[in-house]
Motif scaffolding. Structure first.
Motif, PDB file in Angstrom:
ATOM      1  N   TYR A  80      28.968  30.454  31.802  1.00 26.71           N
ATOM      2  CA  TYR A  80      29.245  29.233  31.057  1.00 26.71           C
ATOM      3  C   TYR A  80      30.693  29.219  30.586  1.00 26.71           C
ATOM      4  CZ  TYR A  80      24.267  28.426  31.053  1.00 26.71           C
ATOM      5  OH  TYR A  80      22.985  28.206  31.442  1.00 26.71           O
ATOM      6  N   SER A  81      31.365  28.106  30.807  1.00 25.52           N
ATOM      7  CA  SER A  81      32.725  27.908  30.315  1.00 25.52           C
ATOM      8  C   SER A  81      32.892  26.420  30.050  1.00 25.52           C
ATOM      9  CB  SER A  81      33.747  28.420  31.328  1.00 25.52           C
ATOM     10  OG  SER A  81      33.722  27.621  32.479  1.00 25.52           O
ATOM     11  N   ASP A  82      34.145  26.007  29.783  1.00 26.43           N
ATOM     12  CA  ASP A  82      34.383  24.582  29.535  1.00 26.43           C
ATOM     13  C   ASP A  82      34.121  23.740  30.772  1.00 26.43           C
ATOM     14  OD1 ASP A  82      35.088  25.207  26.979  1.00 26.43           O
ATOM     15  OD2 ASP A  82      37.235  25.290  27.401  1.00 26.43           O
ATOM     16  N   SER A  83      34.377  24.309  31.957  1.00 22.48           N
ATOM     17  CA  SER A  83      34.244  23.542  33.193  1.00 22.48           C
ATOM     18  C   SER A  83      32.911  23.765  33.902  1.00 22.48           C
ATOM     19  CB  SER A  83      35.368  23.917  34.156  1.00 22.48           C
ATOM     20  OG  SER A  83      36.606  23.610  33.578  1.00 22.48           O
ATOM     21  N   TRP A  84      32.224  24.847  33.584  1.00 26.17           N
ATOM     22  CA  TRP A  84      30.987  25.182  34.299  1.00 26.17           C
ATOM     23  C   TRP A  84      29.825  25.340  33.321  1.00 26.17           C
ATOM     24  CZ3 TRP A  84      30.552  25.358  39.525  1.00 26.17           C
ATOM     25  CH2 TRP A  84      31.736  25.377  40.249  1.00 26.17           C
ATOM     26  N   GLU A  88      26.602  24.468  37.797  1.00 26.26           N
ATOM     27  CA  GLU A  88      26.945  23.040  37.857  1.00 26.26           C
ATOM     28  C   GLU A  88      28.330  22.821  37.270  1.00 26.26           C
ATOM     29  OE1 GLU A  88      25.344  18.866  35.973  1.00 26.26           O
ATOM     30  OE2 GLU A  88      23.954  20.533  36.213  1.00 26.26           O
ATOM     31  N   TYR A  89      29.218  22.171  38.057  1.00 22.89           N
ATOM     32  CA  TYR A  89      30.591  21.909  37.599  1.00 22.89           C
ATOM     33  C   TYR A  89      30.619  20.693  36.705  1.00 22.89           C
ATOM     34  CZ  TYR A  89      35.618  21.225  37.719  1.00 22.89           C
ATOM     35  OH  TYR A  89      36.930  21.074  37.368  1.00 22.89           O
ATOM     36  N   ARG A  90      31.136  20.854  35.492  1.00 23.96           N
ATOM     37  CA  ARG A  90      31.209  19.749  34.541  1.00 23.96           C
ATOM     38  C   ARG A  90      32.644  19.472  34.110  1.00 23.96           C
ATOM     39  NH1 ARG A  90      26.080  18.757  31.609  1.00 23.96           N
ATOM     40  NH2 ARG A  90      24.551  20.059  32.637  1.00 23.96           N
ATOM     41  N   GLY A  91      33.601  19.968  34.874  1.00 27.33           N
ATOM     42  CA  GLY A  91      35.013  19.786  34.536  1.00 27.33           C
ATOM     43  C   GLY A  91      35.504  18.406  34.914  1.00 27.33           C
ATOM     44  N   SER A  92      36.816  18.246  34.892  1.00 22.65           N
ATOM     45  CA  SER A  92      37.399  16.948  35.218  1.00 22.65           C
ATOM     46  C   SER A  92      37.337  16.719  36.727  1.00 22.65           C
ATOM     47  CB  SER A  92      38.848  16.905  34.748  1.00 22.65           C
ATOM     48  OG  SER A  92      39.634  17.797  35.517  1.00 22.65           O
ATOM     49  N   SER A  93      37.570  15.480  37.123  1.00 24.27           N
ATOM     50  CA  SER A  93      37.533  15.160  38.553  1.00 24.27           C
ATOM     51  C   SER A  93      38.874  15.462  39.215  1.00 24.27           C
ATOM     52  CB  SER A  93      37.164  13.694  38.745  1.00 24.27           C
ATOM     53  OG  SER A  93      38.120  12.883  38.088  1.00 24.27           O
ATOM     54  N   ASN A  95      41.272  17.884  40.795  1.00 23.18           N
ATOM     55  CA  ASN A  95      41.232  19.223  41.367  1.00 23.18           C
ATOM     56  C   ASN A  95      42.180  19.296  42.555  1.00 23.18           C
ATOM     57  OD1 ASN A  95      39.862  17.874  43.381  1.00 23.18           O
ATOM     58  ND2 ASN A  95      37.846  18.494  42.624  1.00 23.18           N
TER      59      ASN A  95
END
Length: 123
Positions: A80-84, A88-93, A95
């Protein structure tokens, strides 16, 4: 075999037995400490049955529950992190694919614009 029979003889400790490895590094030994194991302090007897009567599935559930308590109900904290969030990737679009598209579309547009703006002046 008695505990006294399994004890090996040890050389007498000499506080002056220093080992000089270099002109700047000398190792001085410390007084050794020995602990005789009592009959009830047997490592093999303590680790012979680590599940303590539990089945493997009960032990697995116990470890998973302890892990969930520590990690705030998440299965693995390192996933778990800010982007993951797990897998499941939950970061910005934004890349590397976005950058490649911008470069591949933007470079020709900038080149054509520059060529049209300087046509007849530079070439």
């Amino acid at each position: 075999m008695a505990a006294s029979q399994s004890v090996k003889t040890v050389k007498k400790w000499n506080p002056r037995s220093r080992v000089k490895l270099s002109p700047f590094l000398t190792i001085t030994p410390r007084r050794p400490t020995f602990k005789l194991a009592a009959e009830d302090d047997d490592w093999y007897a303590r680790t012979k049955n680590p599940y303590q009567g539990r089945t493997e599935s009960e032990e697995l559930e116990r470890r998973q529950e302890a892990n969930r308590r520590v990690n705030g109900r998440r299965e693995r904290e390192d996933l778990y992190s800010d982007s993951w969030a797990g897998d499941e990737y939950r970061g910005s679009s934004f890349n590397i694919l976005t950058v490649l598209i911008l470069v591949s579309v933007g470079a020709p547009i900038i080149g054509v614009t520059f060529a049209l703006a300087t046509y007849g002046k530079l070439w």
